[in-house]
Enzyme design. Structure first.
Site, PDB file in Angstrom:
ATOM      1  N   TYR A  15      33.281 -44.689  33.744  1.00  0.00           N
ATOM      2  CA  TYR A  15      33.999 -45.964  33.827  1.00  0.00           C
ATOM      3  C   TYR A  15      35.327 -45.820  34.584  1.00  0.00           C
ATOM      4  O   TYR A  15      35.799 -46.776  35.195  1.00  0.00           O
ATOM      5  CB  TYR A  15      34.308 -46.498  32.427  1.00  0.00           C
ATOM      6  CG  TYR A  15      33.233 -47.373  31.836  1.00  0.00           C
ATOM      7  CD1 TYR A  15      31.926 -46.915  31.726  1.00  0.00           C
ATOM      8  CD2 TYR A  15      33.526 -48.655  31.388  1.00  0.00           C
ATOM      9  CE1 TYR A  15      30.939 -47.714  31.169  1.00  0.00           C
ATOM     10  CE2 TYR A  15      32.545 -49.459  30.827  1.00  0.00           C
ATOM     11  CZ  TYR A  15      31.259 -48.988  30.722  1.00  0.00           C
ATOM     12  OH  TYR A  15      30.299 -49.781  30.165  1.00  0.00           O
ATOM     13  N   ASP A  54      18.130 -40.137  26.493  1.00  0.00           N
ATOM     14  CA  ASP A  54      16.855 -40.871  26.593  1.00  0.00           C
ATOM     15  C   ASP A  54      16.082 -40.771  25.270  1.00  0.00           C
ATOM     16  O   ASP A  54      15.534 -41.758  24.776  1.00  0.00           O
ATOM     17  CB  ASP A  54      16.020 -40.412  27.799  1.00  0.00           C
ATOM     18  CG  ASP A  54      15.888 -38.899  27.923  1.00  0.00           C
ATOM     19  OD1 ASP A  54      16.549 -38.167  27.156  1.00  0.00           O
ATOM     20  OD2 ASP A  54      15.120 -38.447  28.804  1.00  0.00           O
ATOM     21  N   ASP A  94      27.894 -47.391  25.664  1.00  0.00           N
ATOM     22  CA  ASP A  94      27.773 -48.812  26.020  1.00  0.00           C
ATOM     23  C   ASP A  94      26.320 -49.252  25.886  1.00  0.00           C
ATOM     24  O   ASP A  94      26.014 -50.264  25.262  1.00  0.00           O
ATOM     25  CB  ASP A  94      28.274 -49.026  27.455  1.00  0.00           C
ATOM     26  CG  ASP A  94      28.107 -50.464  27.903  1.00  0.00           C
ATOM     27  OD1 ASP A  94      28.454 -51.361  27.114  1.00  0.00           O
ATOM     28  OD2 ASP A  94      27.611 -50.694  29.029  1.00  0.00           O
ATOM     29  N   ASP A 148      24.280 -51.622  22.534  1.00  0.00           N
ATOM     30  CA  ASP A 148      23.561 -52.899  22.679  1.00  0.00           C
ATOM     31  C   ASP A 148      22.165 -52.764  22.086  1.00  0.00           C
ATOM     32  O   ASP A 148      21.659 -53.661  21.417  1.00  0.00           O
ATOM     33  CB  ASP A 148      23.446 -53.323  24.154  1.00  0.00           C
ATOM     34  CG  ASP A 148      24.567 -54.266  24.579  1.00  0.00           C
ATOM     35  OD1 ASP A 148      25.678 -54.159  24.031  1.00  0.00           O
ATOM     36  OD2 ASP A 148      24.329 -55.117  25.471  1.00  0.00           O
TER      37      ASP A 148
HETATM   38  C1  IPM Z   1      31.347 -53.430  25.922  1.00  0.00           C
HETATM   39  C2  IPM Z   1      31.208 -54.245  27.168  1.00  0.00           C
HETATM   40  C3  IPM Z   1      32.226 -53.778  28.206  1.00  0.00           C
HETATM   41  C4  IPM Z   1      31.893 -52.347  28.546  1.00  0.00           C
HETATM   42  C5  IPM Z   1      32.289 -54.651  29.482  1.00  0.00           C
HETATM   43  C6  IPM Z   1      32.596 -56.087  29.165  1.00  0.00           C
HETATM   44  C7  IPM Z   1      33.275 -54.100  30.474  1.00  0.00           C
HETATM   45  O1  IPM Z   1      29.900 -54.185  27.640  1.00  0.00           O
HETATM   46  O2  IPM Z   1      32.459 -53.400  25.350  1.00  0.00           O
HETATM   47  O3  IPM Z   1      30.372 -52.810  25.503  1.00  0.00           O
HETATM   48  O4  IPM Z   1      31.047 -52.072  29.406  1.00  0.00           O
HETATM   49  O5  IPM Z   1      32.511 -51.456  27.949  1.00  0.00           O
HETATM   50 MG    MG Z   2      28.562 -53.191  26.326  1.00  0.00          MG
END
Ligand code: IPM
Ligand code: MG
Length: 363
Positions: A141, A223, A247, A251
């Protein structure tokens, strides 16, 4: 006690959900006799619109002087050209970087009343309780160089994935310390079969583990971790991983709980000599511009983030528990926002859900 909170509602559904968290905090303040002082700031698209930048120096100064930050979400279709110089996401990345919020805690816990609402079978998700600890201020990042350029062969782009020993060391310590308060198991997730940064990650995590002989450590590749998360999520206690892996995995992990809208997070820094360090608290979902302003958003991820703030920044454990149990009661009683409702016609609006949770707090 008295606390100064920076409110950063941001874009999309950010303002609606932060309003619910603030209501809940007011009720907690009355019940437990605390005073919360709020300073509201514009971040993301809302700041670009007013000041031409996603995060201004003034906002950053407020952030640095606050006891904690409640952050809604950033992201606005008006500014969503990923090649633009000024983008809403810079507010979040800038705050993380400037406040050195290197430790991102993302709890993945199944709410029993929602066990049948997970896209996975209840027997798979039952009793899942994972703390994902994502490194938040380094890795791909932020690595330099990063650029895009053109040559005769066409377009190119470059990002740099990098980690320094001390960056891995400090996040590993956080993981082991948190594991000690839980089931004493750490899974370190990397891609050491391919990436040098991951090889260093693994080496350093093993070295730090020597300080925590009472905590079990395992390493798995990212993975394989993605697979285990939906195959056998109960096998995990604490997961520690690099910025981008975290990240993506969070999700995925959020979906175990049925909705991205349920998941809170805390982003923390090292405490200074006075025991201070501003933490930032936000739901892991984004600004959801498609449903903004319609009362469709689930405020629970935001409200649970406020509970994390009470516990981790202010040391108010009982108060945090009161919020968690109010949310649980509301869910047990069948209250649902649209994202988690089977019968959409009976779904509560964002404000109604906030009110219902608040009513269950008066204790
Ligand atoms: C998260 C989000 C952020 C990230 C974005 C909005 C930059 O996806 O906090 O997980 O990638 O860290
Ligand atoms: Mg995210």
């Amino acid at each position: 006690m008295k606390f100064k909170i920076m409110l950063a509602p941001g874009d999309g559904i950010g303002p609606e959900i932060i309003e619910q968290a603030q209501k809940v905090l007011e009720t907690v303040g009355k019940r437990f006799d605390h005073q919360f002082e709020y300073v509201e700031t514009a971040v993301g698209g809302a700041s670009i619109e007013r000041y031409g930048r996603a995060l201004t120096e003034e906002t950053l100064a407020v952030a640095k002087s606050a006891d904690a930050i409640l952050f809604g979400a950033v992201g606005d279709p008006r500014y969503d050209d990923p090649t633009a110089e000024v983008r809403p996401e810079q507010a979040l990345l800038g705050l993380r970087r400037e406040l050195d919020l290197f430790a991102n805690l993302r709890p993945v816990k199944i709410w029993d009343p929602l066990i049948n609402d997970s896209p996975l079978k209840p027997e798979i998700v039952r009793d899942t309780d994972i703390m994902v600890i994502r490194e938040l201020t380094s890795g791909i990042y932020f690595g330099e160089p990063k650029k895009k350029w053109k040559t005769e062969q066409g377009r190119h782009a470059l990002n740099t994935m990098q980690y320094a020993e001390h960056e891995i060391e400090r996040i590993a310590h956080v993981a082991f310390q948190i594991a000690r308060l839980r089931n004493k198991r750490v899974t370190s997730v990397d891609k050491a079969n391919v990436l040098e940064t991951s090889q260093l990650w693994r080496e350093v995590v093993v070295e730090v583990a020597a300080d925590y002989p009472d905590v079990a450590l395992e390493h798995i590749l990212v993975d394989a971790c993605a697979m285990h998360l939906i195959n056998n999520p109960r096998r995990f206690d604490v997961i520690v991983t690099a910025n981008m892996f975290g990240d993506i995995l969070t999700d995925e992990a959020a979906m175990l709980t049925g909705s991205l809208g349920m998941m809170p997070s805390a982003s923390l820094t090292a405490r200074n000599a006075e025991g201070r360090g501003t933490g930032l608290y936000e739901p892991i979902h984004g600004s959801a511009p498609d449903i903004a302003g319609q009362g469709l958003a689930n405020p629970i991820g935001m409200i649970m983030s406020a509970a994390m703030m009470l516990r981790l920044s202010f040391g108010l454990d009982e108060e945090a528990k009161a919020i968690e149990s109010a949310v649980n009661t509301a869910l047990e009683q069948g209250l649902r926002t649209a994202d988690i409702a089977r019968d959409k016609a009976k779904a509560l609006s964002t404000t109604q859900m906030g009110d219902e949770i608040r009513e269950r707090l008066t204790g």
